[in-house]
Design a protein around this motif. Structure first.
Motif, PDB file in Angstrom:
ATOM      1  N   GLU A  58      11.874   6.122  -4.498  1.00 33.85           N
ATOM      2  CA  GLU A  58      11.533   5.600  -3.178  1.00 33.85           C
ATOM      3  C   GLU A  58      10.571   4.415  -3.300  1.00 33.85           C
ATOM      4  OE1 GLU A  58      11.722   5.296   0.965  1.00 33.85           O
ATOM      5  OE2 GLU A  58      12.963   6.330  -0.525  1.00 33.85           O
ATOM      6  N   ALA A  59       9.647   4.478  -4.255  1.00 33.99           N
ATOM      7  CA  ALA A  59       8.696   3.386  -4.477  1.00 33.99           C
ATOM      8  C   ALA A  59       9.429   2.118  -4.896  1.00 33.99           C
ATOM      9  CB  ALA A  59       7.682   3.776  -5.542  1.00 33.99           C
ATOM     10  N   ARG A  60      10.416   2.257  -5.784  1.00 33.89           N
ATOM     11  CA  ARG A  60      11.177   1.092  -6.229  1.00 33.89           C
ATOM     12  C   ARG A  60      11.995   0.500  -5.083  1.00 33.89           C
ATOM     13  NH1 ARG A  60      11.743   4.069 -11.180  1.00 33.89           N
ATOM     14  NH2 ARG A  60      13.683   5.024 -10.416  1.00 33.89           N
ATOM     15  N   ASP A 108       0.840  -1.204   0.000  1.00 39.42           N
ATOM     16  CA  ASP A 108       0.000   0.000   0.000  1.00 39.42           C
ATOM     17  C   ASP A 108       0.872   1.250   0.000  1.00 39.42           C
ATOM     18  OD1 ASP A 108      -2.371  -1.396  -0.042  1.00 39.42           O
ATOM     19  OD2 ASP A 108      -2.724  -1.249   2.120  1.00 39.42           O
ATOM     20  N   HIS A 109       1.921   1.230   0.809  1.00 42.67           N
ATOM     21  CA  HIS A 109       2.829   2.372   0.885  1.00 42.67           C
ATOM     22  C   HIS A 109       3.587   2.543  -0.428  1.00 42.67           C
ATOM     23  CE1 HIS A 109       4.893   5.586   2.726  1.00 42.67           C
ATOM     24  NE2 HIS A 109       6.018   4.949   3.019  1.00 42.67           N
ATOM     25  N   VAL A 110       3.962   1.424  -1.043  1.00 46.27           N
ATOM     26  CA  VAL A 110       4.669   1.481  -2.334  1.00 46.27           C
ATOM     27  C   VAL A 110       3.809   2.170  -3.382  1.00 46.27           C
ATOM     28  CG1 VAL A 110       5.485   0.077  -4.268  1.00 46.27           C
ATOM     29  CG2 VAL A 110       6.128  -0.540  -1.937  1.00 46.27           C
ATOM     30  N   GLU A 169      11.285  -3.501  -3.281  1.00 46.78           N
ATOM     31  CA  GLU A 169      12.186  -4.617  -2.984  1.00 46.78           C
ATOM     32  C   GLU A 169      11.942  -5.147  -1.575  1.00 46.78           C
ATOM     33  OE1 GLU A 169      16.317  -4.774  -5.078  1.00 46.78           O
ATOM     34  OE2 GLU A 169      16.047  -2.715  -4.342  1.00 46.78           O
ATOM     35  N   MET A 170      11.708  -4.251  -0.624  1.00 47.72           N
ATOM     36  CA  MET A 170      11.443  -4.661   0.752  1.00 47.72           C
ATOM     37  C   MET A 170      10.134  -5.438   0.836  1.00 47.72           C
ATOM     38  SD  MET A 170      12.591  -1.208   2.821  1.00 47.72           S
ATOM     39  CE  MET A 170      12.016  -1.927   4.367  1.00 47.72           C
ATOM     40  N   ALA A 171       9.130  -4.988   0.095  1.00 41.50           N
ATOM     41  CA  ALA A 171       7.839  -5.677   0.105  1.00 41.50           C
ATOM     42  C   ALA A 171       7.987  -7.097  -0.435  1.00 41.50           C
ATOM     43  CB  ALA A 171       6.826  -4.898  -0.729  1.00 41.50           C
TER      44      ALA A 171
END
Length: 225
Positions: free
Chosen positions: A76-78, A63-65, A82-84
């Protein structure tokens, strides 16, 4: 004392003792049944809470991405994407181990609870919908409920493996900023939905297994009683 009267009194005494003992046995069996039911519910609730928490973390991160992407914060989205994916990457093996264990335990049950095949409409990714169609087709050719259950968990395992692979590919293409990244974002959105669907179906399978195991133990208790 007349022999007939003595015999009747003795028989009555024996029957009274047997009745008292049977009532005790019945009470113990009923308590055991309740304990089995409670333990099954505890196991299901613990597993469900764990996987719900992990999938909720993944959902929150994605959702934050997408929120960052909508605001135009592509870099920042990219990075967060990766973390997601790492969350899902850790989640999938745990679910695969659970499904494998479920298939093993299902062989210990003489009468498996009936399960329904997966519904293609539950999935957005075409490849996962095709797996569900295959599950529906093969389900009709299997006779025993145990075989149908194991087919279901096998297909779910394949589904998790397939979804994880597609998610990894889409994530890598977006992070590397390849030209097809827009289509990859759409695929990730579809996969988010499908991971939830796979998890829900896996938990439904677990409940069917626990119900069957509890019923199996109850049958043993009845044999003792």
């Amino acid at each position: 004392m007349d022999f007939s009267l003595a015999f009747v009194l003795s028989a009555f005494f024996v029957l009274t003792i047997l009745f008292i003992l049977s009532r005790r046995d019945e009470g113990r069996v009923r308590r055991d049944w309740q304990d089995l039911t409670l333990r099954s519910e505890d196991v299901f609730r613990n597993v469900k809470d764990r996987f719900d928490a992990e999938i909720a973390l993944a959902t929150l991160t994605y959702d934050h991405v997408f929120a960052l992407r909508e605001r135009g914060e592509a870099d920042e989205a990219r990075r967060l994407l990766e973390m997601a994916f790492r969350v899902i990457e850790q989640f999938s093996p745990s679910m695969l181990r659970l499904l494998a264990s479920m298939a093993t335990f299902s062989r210990m049950v003489s009468a498996m609870a009936p399960v329904v095949p997966l519904r293609p409409q539950s999935f957005r990714l075409a490849q996962l919908a095709s797996l569900a169609y295959l599950n529906q087709l093969l389900h009709q050719f299997l006779v025993s409920t145990g075989e149908r259950f194991r087919l279901r968990v096998y297909v779910l395992g394949r589904g998790f493996g397939l979804a994880t692979r597609y998610l990894m590919q889409s994530t890598q293409r977006i992070v590397q900023n390849q030209p097809e990244s827009e289509r990859e974002w759409e695929q990730i959105e579809a996969l988010r939905h499908d991971f939830q669907a796979l998890t829900d179906e896996s938990l439904a399978s677990l409940r069917a297994l626990l119900t069957s195991l509890a019923a199996e133990k109850r049958e043993h208790l009845l044999d003792r009683f």
